[in-house]
Design a protein around this motif. Structure first.
Motif, PDB file in Angstrom:
ATOM      1  N   GLN B 241      14.830   5.286  25.928  1.00 15.56           N
ATOM      2  CA  GLN B 241      16.183   5.815  25.959  1.00 15.56           C
ATOM      3  C   GLN B 241      16.493   6.298  27.376  1.00 15.56           C
ATOM      4  O   GLN B 241      15.696   7.016  27.973  1.00 15.56           O
ATOM      5  N   LEU B 242      17.653   5.900  27.898  1.00 14.18           N
ATOM      6  CA  LEU B 242      18.082   6.406  29.194  1.00 14.18           C
ATOM      7  C   LEU B 242      19.121   7.493  28.954  1.00 14.18           C
ATOM      8  O   LEU B 242      20.200   7.229  28.416  1.00 14.18           O
ATOM      9  N   SER B 243      18.785   8.699  29.336  1.00 14.92           N
ATOM     10  CA  SER B 243      19.645   9.852  29.123  1.00 14.92           C
ATOM     11  C   SER B 243      20.302  10.191  30.457  1.00 14.92           C
ATOM     12  O   SER B 243      19.621  10.568  31.415  1.00 14.92           O
ATOM     13  N   ILE B 244      21.633  10.027  30.510  1.00 10.11           N
ATOM     14  CA  ILE B 244      22.360  10.174  31.780  1.00 10.11           C
ATOM     15  C   ILE B 244      23.308  11.357  31.722  1.00 10.11           C
ATOM     16  O   ILE B 244      24.060  11.516  30.753  1.00 10.11           O
ATOM     17  N   ILE B 245      23.249  12.214  32.744  1.00 12.43           N
ATOM     18  CA  ILE B 245      24.092  13.420  32.794  1.00 12.43           C
ATOM     19  C   ILE B 245      25.351  13.109  33.595  1.00 12.43           C
ATOM     20  O   ILE B 245      25.303  12.942  34.818  1.00 12.43           O
ATOM     21  N   GLY B 246      26.482  13.020  32.877  1.00 12.26           N
ATOM     22  CA  GLY B 246      27.732  12.582  33.488  1.00 12.26           C
ATOM     23  C   GLY B 246      28.108  13.343  34.748  1.00 12.26           C
ATOM     24  O   GLY B 246      28.551  12.749  35.732  1.00 12.26           O
TER      25      GLY B 246
END
Lengths: 330, 330
Positions: B241-246
């Motif tokens: 899972q790639l968790s990206i912080i906007g």
């Protein structure tokens, strides 16, 4: 299925794993990354790119399975003319819409052809475009570390000029497909008709013959632009004159029922799309060439000689004054 | 000059000898035969194909010099994302007409770009087509015999996620070029405008950075389909899972004057055509990545983390519920 994304199309139709086509052992990384990776070889790499465009290289509404077989056949023909076996390819496919039936038919045919020739589809790009086109880039290694290939530039003074198969079928087939003649003008029989059209749907590149020819011939080219235009390429690059005797040209039997002899000549000399091999070889090789022709059951005809001079000379009472143009895209 | 044949075009515009570009030492046989021949290498071969079509990948009436720089830039970007230097290419060029001024401008630009990157144009196919398109196939060898490259499938749990440069510029530039906004909606200043359009005309692939990144990163991809779609490719192929912080996303400064925050987000997340590198690396590499960023004067931003799970997760108060689609060709 109406809204397949580019990624869906690649996954479903162009990964080829579901056709039982095992990844070739020289493919280290295939379809699905930014680029593919192929194993190295001590032998030089041969690379060629060819594009087929709807309405230019094949008529509109050509069936997808025929577009696939034609695209691959035409590209493999370039390798036949180098005497090299292709082993991998990338494809740039541009389509007006993502029609799943079209894609299924196209990819099934392409996979079958790839399996037949032992070519792995390793990557490419699938894009939407108003124009349908297929561009293939084929890769293969030469047979030795020295990079031996048949080349256009290697014709020698005194060489015989040979051609495989028969001429004029590409142009005659296109006339049949586009219906640009009358029954009176050309009462072509049904068998000849089917044979011509089949050769247009799926050109049979002379690959196995070309690979063995590497040991016998000096120069070679495949006849995609028309006999005279392709002979001209050899003449220019070899700085020689190619002297061709019109009466010896092997005409496709389907042409002979045409009532206009000039039309037959035009098709054979400049029609193009024949995908036969035009090659030159020392006269001492003639016997071996005939033996190779027998082995592959591929007729080979001696049609002239290489001389000092420039350009292409067409000889023979009914041929010498004949005006022709090579096939020109523009 | 109105009736250039395909052969004239290749000879005049795509042999490149008259641009002072010496044939690369790995080209054994270049443009002019049925196929090109490249010298062998012990290191595996990397190959990628990308196509640009008028009206799809660039607006109509785009200047030929910009089509050339964009076509090559976009293709080199794939090699940047593999961490490999391209050295040769073939081109399939399809043109509605043989306009000599167009060809002169296009080929001059292409030759300049090829010389800049050290890429030899070794072959291809030039054809007439109702649609203008350029398809390039780039070739290069990996840096070692083991075939090391950056791959989409190599992201590791716990990796940091990084992105180079800034996001949203591809989509914003396209909006400027196609004039699909009002001055009130987006009072973009002249400098930002010019900067955005220049990045669309000639994308700057992160090639030198990508080559050095090979020693530091695990997975990488170039952002051509949009940040989220490309992150999704890494997630799928790495089964993570790639968790990206906007809020950490580096937005191009030209976007900030837009009055609609949702439009800015849409451009940055799914606009595509940014040609930055999205990559993952172990946290222990952070210092070396910052040093590399300084060396190449290329900003690098940490934007999230790789976790166990599936897909892409967008975090941050104003971002998490945001609906986006990756760029879809079909």
């Amino acid at each position: 299925m109406a809204d397949l994304s580019e990624f869906d199309i690649i996954k479903q139709y162009f990964s080829f794993s579901h056709y039982g086509h095992q990844p070739s052992e020289n493919v280290l990384l295939g379809v699905g990354d930014d680029a593919a990776i192929l194993s190295s070889s001590k032998n030089p790499l041969v690379v060629a790119t060819d594009t087929l465009i709807e309405g230019v290289h094949f008529p509109n509404n050509f069936l997808p399975q025929h577009i696939a077989s034609r695209a691959l056949g035409v590209n493999v023909s370039d390798f036949a003319a180098m005497g090299v076996k292709p082993t991998a390819m990338t494809m740039a496919l541009s389509l007006p819409a993502s029609d799943s039936q079209w894609l299924a038919d196209f990819s099934r045919s392409l996979a079958q052809q790839c399996e037949y020739y032992g070519i792995a589809l390793v990557g490419g790009d699938t894009t939407k475009s108003p124009c349908l086109s297929v561009s293939l880039t084929l890769l293969g290694n030469t047979y030795d570390e020295g990079g031996s290939t048949l080349r256009r530039s290697a014709a020698q003074d005194g060489d015989d000029i040979w051609v495989t198969g028969s001429l004029g079928k590409g142009a005659a087939a296109l006339a049949l497909l586009t219906d640009t003649f009358s029954r009176e003008e050309w009462p072509c029989n049904q068998t000849a008709k089917e044979n011509l059209i089949a050769s247009f749907y799926a050109p049979q590149p002379r690959l196995d013959f070309g690979i063995e020819l590497l040991a016998l011939a000096n120069a070679a080219i495949d006849i995609s632009d028309g006999l005279l235009a392709d002979a001209q390429h050899i003449a220019e690059q070899s700085q020689s004159q190619l002297s061709i005797i019109g009466d010896t040209l092997p005409l496709h039997s389907g042409l002979l029922s045409h009532t206009d002899p000039d039309k037959i000549k035009q098709w054979a000399l400049s029609g193009g799309d024949d995908y036969e091999l035009l090659f030159t070889a020392a006269p001492s090789r003639a016997e071996a060439i005939v033996a190779l022709s027998d082995k592959h059951q591929l007729p080979c005809q001696k049609i002239g000689a290489v001389k000092s001079g420039r350009g292409v000379k067409l000889l023979g009472r009914d041929w010498s004054g004949f005006e022709v143009d090579g096939y020109r895209h523009f």
